[in-house]
Design an enzyme around this catalytic site. Structure first.
Site, PDB file in Angstrom:
ATOM      1  N   ASN A 235     -21.429 -19.702 -12.127  1.00  0.00           N
ATOM      2  CA  ASN A 235     -22.025 -21.045 -12.242  1.00  0.00           C
ATOM      3  C   ASN A 235     -23.258 -21.111 -13.138  1.00  0.00           C
ATOM      4  O   ASN A 235     -23.999 -22.093 -13.118  1.00  0.00           O
ATOM      5  CB  ASN A 235     -22.359 -21.594 -10.848  1.00  0.00           C
ATOM      6  CG  ASN A 235     -23.418 -20.753 -10.143  1.00  0.00           C
ATOM      7  OD1 ASN A 235     -23.880 -19.756 -10.700  1.00  0.00           O
ATOM      8  ND2 ASN A 235     -23.801 -21.146  -8.954  1.00  0.00           N
TER       9      ASN A 235
ATOM     10  N   ASP B  99     -21.776 -14.162  -8.099  1.00  0.00           N
ATOM     11  CA  ASP B  99     -21.377 -14.912  -6.897  1.00  0.00           C
ATOM     12  C   ASP B  99     -19.932 -14.601  -6.506  1.00  0.00           C
ATOM     13  O   ASP B  99     -19.241 -13.831  -7.185  1.00  0.00           O
ATOM     14  CB  ASP B  99     -21.585 -16.426  -7.120  1.00  0.00           C
ATOM     15  CG  ASP B  99     -21.033 -16.868  -8.460  1.00  0.00           C
ATOM     16  OD1 ASP B  99     -19.898 -16.458  -8.786  1.00  0.00           O
ATOM     17  OD2 ASP B  99     -21.729 -17.605  -9.203  1.00  0.00           O
TER      18      ASP B  99
ATOM     19  N   ASP C 124     -21.187 -13.778 -12.641  1.00  0.00           N
ATOM     20  CA  ASP C 124     -21.704 -15.110 -12.329  1.00  0.00           C
ATOM     21  C   ASP C 124     -20.652 -16.148 -12.714  1.00  0.00           C
ATOM     22  O   ASP C 124     -20.011 -16.015 -13.755  1.00  0.00           O
ATOM     23  CB  ASP C 124     -22.999 -15.324 -13.129  1.00  0.00           C
ATOM     24  CG  ASP C 124     -23.611 -16.688 -12.879  1.00  0.00           C
ATOM     25  OD1 ASP C 124     -23.295 -17.306 -11.838  1.00  0.00           O
ATOM     26  OD2 ASP C 124     -24.410 -17.141 -13.724  1.00  0.00           O
TER      27      ASP C 124
ATOM     28  N   GLU D 132     -24.362   3.894   6.811  1.00  0.00           N
ATOM     29  CA  GLU D 132     -25.348   4.401   5.847  1.00  0.00           C
ATOM     30  C   GLU D 132     -26.309   5.309   6.606  1.00  0.00           C
ATOM     31  O   GLU D 132     -27.016   4.856   7.508  1.00  0.00           O
ATOM     32  CB  GLU D 132     -26.141   3.261   5.201  1.00  0.00           C
ATOM     33  CG  GLU D 132     -27.092   3.793   4.134  1.00  0.00           C
ATOM     34  CD  GLU D 132     -28.308   2.908   3.846  1.00  0.00           C
ATOM     35  OE1 GLU D 132     -28.922   3.090   2.784  1.00  0.00           O
ATOM     36  OE2 GLU D 132     -28.655   2.060   4.683  1.00  0.00           O
TER      37      GLU D 132
ATOM     38  N   ASP E  68     -20.908  -5.627   3.991  1.00  0.00           N
ATOM     39  CA  ASP E  68     -22.141  -4.948   4.365  1.00  0.00           C
ATOM     40  C   ASP E  68     -22.633  -5.639   5.625  1.00  0.00           C
ATOM     41  O   ASP E  68     -22.537  -6.858   5.756  1.00  0.00           O
ATOM     42  CB  ASP E  68     -23.161  -5.144   3.238  1.00  0.00           C
ATOM     43  CG  ASP E  68     -24.064  -3.945   3.061  1.00  0.00           C
ATOM     44  OD1 ASP E  68     -24.658  -3.525   4.068  1.00  0.00           O
ATOM     45  OD2 ASP E  68     -24.198  -3.459   1.929  1.00  0.00           O
TER      46      ASP E  68
ATOM     47  N   ASP F 232     -26.137 -19.583 -13.157  1.00  0.00           N
ATOM     48  CA  ASP F 232     -27.530 -19.420 -12.697  1.00  0.00           C
ATOM     49  C   ASP F 232     -28.060 -18.007 -12.944  1.00  0.00           C
ATOM     50  O   ASP F 232     -29.175 -17.674 -12.536  1.00  0.00           O
ATOM     51  CB  ASP F 232     -27.672 -19.810 -11.214  1.00  0.00           C
ATOM     52  CG  ASP F 232     -26.903 -18.875 -10.280  1.00  0.00           C
ATOM     53  OD1 ASP F 232     -26.209 -17.951 -10.797  1.00  0.00           O
ATOM     54  OD2 ASP F 232     -26.978 -19.050  -9.052  1.00  0.00           O
TER      55      ASP F 232
ATOM     56  N   HIS G  63     -26.584   1.229  -4.764  1.00  0.00           N
ATOM     57  CA  HIS G  63     -27.588   0.285  -5.250  1.00  0.00           C
ATOM     58  C   HIS G  63     -29.024   0.717  -4.948  1.00  0.00           C
ATOM     59  O   HIS G  63     -29.958  -0.016  -5.261  1.00  0.00           O
ATOM     60  CB  HIS G  63     -27.313  -1.088  -4.628  1.00  0.00           C
ATOM     61  CG  HIS G  63     -27.476  -1.063  -3.135  1.00  0.00           C
ATOM     62  ND1 HIS G  63     -26.603  -0.362  -2.321  1.00  0.00           N
ATOM     63  CD2 HIS G  63     -28.395  -1.609  -2.316  1.00  0.00           C
ATOM     64  CE1 HIS G  63     -26.998  -0.482  -1.063  1.00  0.00           C
ATOM     65  NE2 HIS G  63     -28.084  -1.236  -1.031  1.00  0.00           N
ATOM     66  N   ASP G  64     -29.193   1.873  -4.314  1.00  0.00           N
ATOM     67  CA  ASP G  64     -30.541   2.356  -3.989  1.00  0.00           C
ATOM     68  C   ASP G  64     -30.945   3.586  -4.794  1.00  0.00           C
ATOM     69  O   ASP G  64     -32.070   4.065  -4.646  1.00  0.00           O
ATOM     70  CB  ASP G  64     -30.629   2.725  -2.493  1.00  0.00           C
ATOM     71  CG  ASP G  64     -30.447   1.518  -1.581  1.00  0.00           C
ATOM     72  OD1 ASP G  64     -30.888   0.416  -1.961  1.00  0.00           O
ATOM     73  OD2 ASP G  64     -29.855   1.687  -0.491  1.00  0.00           O
TER      74      ASP G  64
ATOM     75  N   ASP H 239     -25.682  -0.955   7.500  1.00  0.00           N
ATOM     76  CA  ASP H 239     -26.963  -0.632   6.894  1.00  0.00           C
ATOM     77  C   ASP H 239     -27.808   0.234   7.843  1.00  0.00           C
ATOM     78  O   ASP H 239     -27.843  -0.017   9.047  1.00  0.00           O
ATOM     79  CB  ASP H 239     -27.686  -1.960   6.615  1.00  0.00           C
ATOM     80  CG  ASP H 239     -28.870  -1.818   5.695  1.00  0.00           C
ATOM     81  OD1 ASP H 239     -28.669  -1.388   4.549  1.00  0.00           O
ATOM     82  OD2 ASP H 239     -30.001  -2.144   6.119  1.00  0.00           O
TER      83      ASP H 239
HETATM   84  C1  GLC Z   1     -30.540   0.048   3.117  1.00  0.00           C
HETATM   85  C2  GLC Z   1     -30.059  -0.692   1.907  1.00  0.00           C
HETATM   86  C3  GLC Z   1     -31.266  -1.036   1.063  1.00  0.00           C
HETATM   87  C4  GLC Z   1     -32.173  -1.922   1.870  1.00  0.00           C
HETATM   88  C5  GLC Z   1     -32.545  -1.282   3.193  1.00  0.00           C
HETATM   89  C6  GLC Z   1     -33.125  -2.273   4.147  1.00  0.00           C
HETATM   90  O1  GLC Z   1     -31.087   1.280   2.800  1.00  0.00           O
HETATM   91  O2  GLC Z   1     -29.095   0.043   1.226  1.00  0.00           O
HETATM   92  O3  GLC Z   1     -30.896  -1.644  -0.140  1.00  0.00           O
HETATM   93  O4  GLC Z   1     -33.348  -2.199   1.158  1.00  0.00           O
HETATM   94  O5  GLC Z   1     -31.429  -0.734   3.844  1.00  0.00           O
HETATM   95  O6  GLC Z   1     -32.124  -3.117   4.634  1.00  0.00           O
END
Ligand code: GLC
Length: 525
Positions: free
Chosen positions: A24, A30, A22, A258, A99, A26, A319-320, A195
């Site tokens: 700033n 960023d 971060d 993905e 992304d 918040d 991140h999932d 995605d």
């Molecule tokens: C992909 C992303 C995930 C998101 C989903 C809907 O699986 O990695 O984080 O929630 O798509 O866009």
């Protein structure tokens, strides 16, 4: 390696922008924050960054609900900030992958606002509208269809109702989204992580999905059915090929998809004559059991399924998914790092893996992730793996001057970057060593993977080309082992003190340790 496209020998570093740095106060990361940490990435030894979505978004799914494909959300900064970041990324010899979320937009995207305004709006057909829903289920639970009172029809949303699916059968949608890709390509971004690539197009007859015989009580509602008709449709491959063509208008850019599918179906995404995605993400190591047998089988199956000329890739986390250090434990995560960095092809590291970051327990009433909030308590939540990067020992670990949007967590605080730099045996030191070795030894990127073996809980394989040869040994068992080997020297080891040790006939590998041995005879071959 000069003649290889940059992405073939790249190690990509995934940044979840809300949680990296971060600038700033918040409490949310960023673009300027990322920019201030580029030297860290250079020092680590990665080649490219992939940044999860930074576009304007109501953040119903934290940026995966895009309201403008060609903008920057003020939470992350401005377009000027982006331009400066891109310039600095390139200035340091790194690449930038964005992304991109083409399957759906936000319900606040002007296209959808128009589409839902009336049945005869020109953009009505940009989304998927039906008089009656079928049985398709959202990935976040519940029906994938939402009734729109005003116009009396249902629209499709594979994820939240705030994420309506675009209609990729409509050529105007294709054109508009491809133009958005060109917008970023013109700026100079080096590629995209697309995605949910395997979901982009659905059955044109909207047939019901059949029941899933393997469904277990306690799983999400989507798992009740087999996703035959709303995923991995044959027409998707044409779309991916067209997307690839758009990238190729701009030269050497990379298209990463993905895709969560079994290996044989995943391989289809390389496309006919390899005109599809350069890299359909390989999530096998995210899903397999962490034993020598399973890993040998998983790696072997993947490598042998690769179409001729297709380039492999590997990841341990994103991140999932629960972080690797939490899935298999910190000690084994070190050997997982060594395994990853000795596999052929392109690699992706999820931010914080290099510190040994673990999932942070988030109390149910503090969950942010819609996946958790919609189906609480069944393990769908993704907040635990999205917590702030710990940079130093200060109160908020140098991540923010304010209150971080997710807690930092004691275990992660303890492995902060400053501390990791001071400890010569840290996970960070190990990653740096492995990344340096990989850069210096192209055979680890392009060499043959041979002699796979999984006896006695020890995974072994060789990486070799005509001139050089490395043996990788990973002890996944509970006991130390003496492993017979040819003469050589330890080039990297999870126990960093052992680097440089010469070996002859046999080497002792402690429980959960792993090493890469450079065989001396190899240079003579
Ligand atoms: C992909 C992303 C995930 C998101 C989903 C809907 O699986 O990695 O984080 O929630 O798509 O866009």
């Amino acid at each position: 390696m000069q003649d290889l496209s940059w992405w073939k020998h790249a190690v990509v570093y995934q940044i979840y922008p809300r949680s990296f740095q971060d600038s700033n106060g918040d409490g949310i990361g960023d673009l300027n924050g990322i920019r201030s940490r580029l030297d860290y990435l250079v020092g680590l030894g990665v080649d490219a960054v992939w940044i999860s979505p930074i576009y304007p978004s109501p953040m119903a799914d934290f940026g995966y609900d895009v309201a403008d494909y060609c903008g920057i959300d003020p939470m992350f900064g401005t377009m000027e900030d982006f331009d400066r970041l891109l310039e600095d990324v390139h200035g340091r010899g790194l690449r930038m992958i964005l992304d991109f979320v083409p399957n759906h937009t936000s319900d606040q995207h002007p296209w959808f606002i128009e589409s839902r305004s009336s049945r005869d709006n020109p953009k009505r057909d940009w989304y998927v509208w039906r008089d009656e829903p079928n049985n398709w289920q959202s990935h976040f639970g519940g029906s994938a269809w939402e009734f729109d009172e005003k116009t009396g029809q249902y629209y499709l949303h594979e994820f939240l109702k705030e994420q309506p699916d675009l209609n990729w059968r409509n050529p105007a949608v294709k054109e508009a989204v491809f133009e958005a890709l060109r917008f970023w390509l013109r700026k100079g971004v080096d590629g995209f992580r697309v995605d949910v690539m395997w979901l982009m197009i659905k059955d044109d007859r909207f047939r019901d999905n059949p029941p899933n015989p393997a469904y277990k009580v306690g799983q999400g509602s989507r798992e009740r059915l087999l996703p035959i008709y709303d995923a991995d449709r044959p027409e998707v491959h044409g779309l991916v090929a067209e997307m690839r063509d758009v990238l190729e208008e701009f030269g050497d850019r990379v298209l990463i998809g993905e895709i969560y599918l079994p290996v044989p179906r995943l391989m289809q995404y390389y496309g006919k004559e390899l005109r599809g995605a350069h890299l359909p993400f390989n999530f096998q190591l995210l899903q397999c059991a962490w034993t020598a047998d399973e890993l040998a089988r998983t790696i072997g199956d993947y490598m042998s399924a690769l179409p001729s000329g297709a380039w492999p890739n590997w990841v341990l986390g994103n991140h999932d998914k629960s972080r690797i250090a939490s899935r298999i434990g910190l000690k084994k995560a070190r050997s997982a790092a060594l395994l990853l960095l000795s596999l052929p092809g392109t690699l992706t590291i999820y931010y914080g893996e290099e510190l040994g970051m673990q999932d942070v327990l988030i109390r149910p009433d503090e969950a942010h992730d819609p996946a958790e909030r919609r189906q609480p308590g069944i393990g769908m939540g993704r907040d635990p793996e999205r917590t702030p990067m710990p940079w130093d020992n200060s109160r908020q670990c140098g991540f923010t001057e304010g209150m971080p949007w997710l807690p930092i967590g004691d275990a992660n605080r303890a492995v902060n970057v400053d501390w990791s730099r001071k400890d010569p045996g840290s996970m960070l030191a190990l990653y740096q060593r492995l990344l340096r070795l990989r850069r210096a030894e192209p055979v680890l990127v392009v060499g043959q993977l041979t002699e796979m073996d999984a006896s006695d809980g020890v995974l072994q394989f060789a990486r070799a080309d005509g001139k050089r040869r490395f043996r990788v040994i990973i002890n996944l068992g509970e006991e130390a082992r003496r492993i017979p080997v040819e003469a050589g020297a330890i080039a990297a080891c999870t126990d960093l003190d052992r680097e440089g040790e010469t070996v002859n006939e046999a080497v002792r590998v402690e429980a959960a340790d792993a090493m890469i041995i450079e065989m001396v005879g190899a240079t003579l071959a």
